[in-house]
Design a protein around this motif. Structure first.
Motif, mmCIF file in Angstrom:
data_model
loop_
_atom_site.group_PDB
_atom_site.id
_atom_site.type_symbol
_atom_site.label_atom_id
_atom_site.label_comp_id
_atom_site.label_asym_id
_atom_site.label_seq_id
_atom_site.Cartn_x
_atom_site.Cartn_y
_atom_site.Cartn_z
ATOM 1 N N GLN A 232 -3.323 4.893 9.249
ATOM 2 C CA GLN A 232 -4.085 5.912 9.937
ATOM 3 C C GLN A 232 -3.210 7.392 9.738
ATOM 4 O O GLN A 232 -2.013 7.192 9.862
ATOM 5 C CB GLN A 232 -4.162 5.501 11.246
ATOM 6 N N ASN B 270 0.230 -0.172 8.989
ATOM 7 C CA ASN B 270 -0.368 -1.400 9.746
ATOM 8 C C ASN B 270 0.281 -2.510 8.996
ATOM 9 O O ASN B 270 -0.269 -3.485 9.144
ATOM 10 C CB ASN B 270 -2.037 -1.125 9.733
ATOM 11 N N LEU C 284 0.879 5.643 0.208
ATOM 12 C CA LEU C 284 0.125 6.768 0.481
ATOM 13 C C LEU C 284 0.928 8.023 0.294
ATOM 14 O O LEU C 284 2.043 8.368 0.798
ATOM 15 C CB LEU C 284 -0.096 6.906 2.148
ATOM 16 N N TRP D 230 -3.204 -6.331 6.840
ATOM 17 C CA TRP D 230 -2.900 -5.205 7.600
ATOM 18 C C TRP D 230 -2.941 -5.433 9.184
ATOM 19 O O TRP D 230 -3.909 -4.757 9.683
ATOM 20 C CB TRP D 230 -3.720 -3.828 7.074
ATOM 21 N N ASN E 79 -9.690 -3.656 7.201
ATOM 22 C CA ASN E 79 -8.587 -3.576 6.231
ATOM 23 C C ASN E 79 -7.980 -2.290 5.893
ATOM 24 O O ASN E 79 -8.366 -1.755 4.675
ATOM 25 C CB ASN E 79 -9.256 -4.265 4.951
ATOM 26 N N GLU E 80 -7.387 -1.531 6.509
ATOM 27 C CA GLU E 80 -6.923 -0.278 6.410
ATOM 28 C C GLU E 80 -5.402 -0.038 6.581
ATOM 29 O O GLU E 80 -5.009 -0.311 7.885
ATOM 30 C CB GLU E 80 -7.540 0.812 7.474
ATOM 31 N N PRO E 81 -4.575 0.084 5.773
ATOM 32 C CA PRO E 81 -3.262 -0.046 5.743
ATOM 33 C C PRO E 81 -2.611 1.410 6.421
ATOM 34 O O PRO E 81 -1.473 1.260 7.078
ATOM 35 C CB PRO E 81 -2.745 -0.136 4.428
ATOM 36 N N ALA F 62 0.990 -1.176 0.102
ATOM 37 C CA ALA F 62 -0.266 -0.094 0.031
ATOM 38 C C ALA F 62 0.798 1.117 -0.238
ATOM 39 O O ALA F 62 1.983 1.308 0.687
ATOM 40 C CB ALA F 62 -0.907 -0.136 1.295
ATOM 41 N N HIS G 222 -9.266 -1.251 12.774
ATOM 42 C CA HIS G 222 -10.487 -0.844 11.824
ATOM 43 C C HIS G 222 -10.561 -1.374 10.399
ATOM 44 O O HIS G 222 -10.765 -0.887 9.414
ATOM 45 C CB HIS G 222 -10.537 0.637 11.689
ATOM 46 N N ASP H 295 -5.297 -11.619 7.361
ATOM 47 C CA ASP H 295 -5.506 -9.967 7.327
ATOM 48 C C ASP H 295 -4.198 -9.613 7.036
ATOM 49 O O ASP H 295 -3.135 -9.440 7.792
ATOM 50 C CB ASP H 295 -6.023 -9.604 8.786
ATOM 51 N N THR I 279 -3.835 -2.883 12.249
ATOM 52 C CA THR I 279 -5.179 -2.007 12.467
ATOM 53 C C THR I 279 -5.968 -2.715 13.238
ATOM 54 O O THR I 279 -6.503 -3.796 13.543
ATOM 55 C CB THR I 279 -5.685 -1.795 10.929
#
Length: 104
Positions: free
Chosen positions: A64, A77, A11, A53, A60-62, A9, A58, A51, A56
């Motif tokens: 925050q 994550n 960002l 990530w 499947n969120e790579p 991932a 929350h 999973d 995390t």
């Protein structure tokens, strides 16, 4: 672990302001400073099983992201994370860190 075998991932973080912007990568606590108009890319690698990530709470969120004036903190994550420029060259901790007057 090969990058092409695990989820990856990215960002992008861009400084659209007029001053230096601090980017902190957690859980490492490394700081990287962007000049106005500059973009860095935060990378993280997930696991191949279950999973991807696992850091995390929350789903499947790579990432925050937390913002405060002059600073952005990115929590990754995945199993590993790093900061790079837009062509993929890793940016070291302390990149462009301002010096504090009176310190050596």
């Amino acid at each position: 672990m090969a990058v092409d075998e695990a989820p990856v991932a990215r960002l992008r973080v861009r400084n659209n302001g007029e001053d230096l912007l601090e980017l902190v990568l957690e859980p490492y606590g490394s700081d990287h400073w962007l000049v106005p108009g500059e973009t860095f890319v935060v990378w993280t690698f997930g696991s191949e099983e279950g999973d991807p990530w696992s850091g995390t709470t929350h789903g499947n969120e790579p990432f925050q992201v937390d913002y405060r004036p002059g600073s952005v903190t990115v929590h990754f994550n995945g199993s590993h994370g790093y900061v790079a420029d837009v062509i993929g060259t890793e940016i070291e901790c302390g990149h462009r860190r301002p010096t504090v007057a009176g310190t050596p």
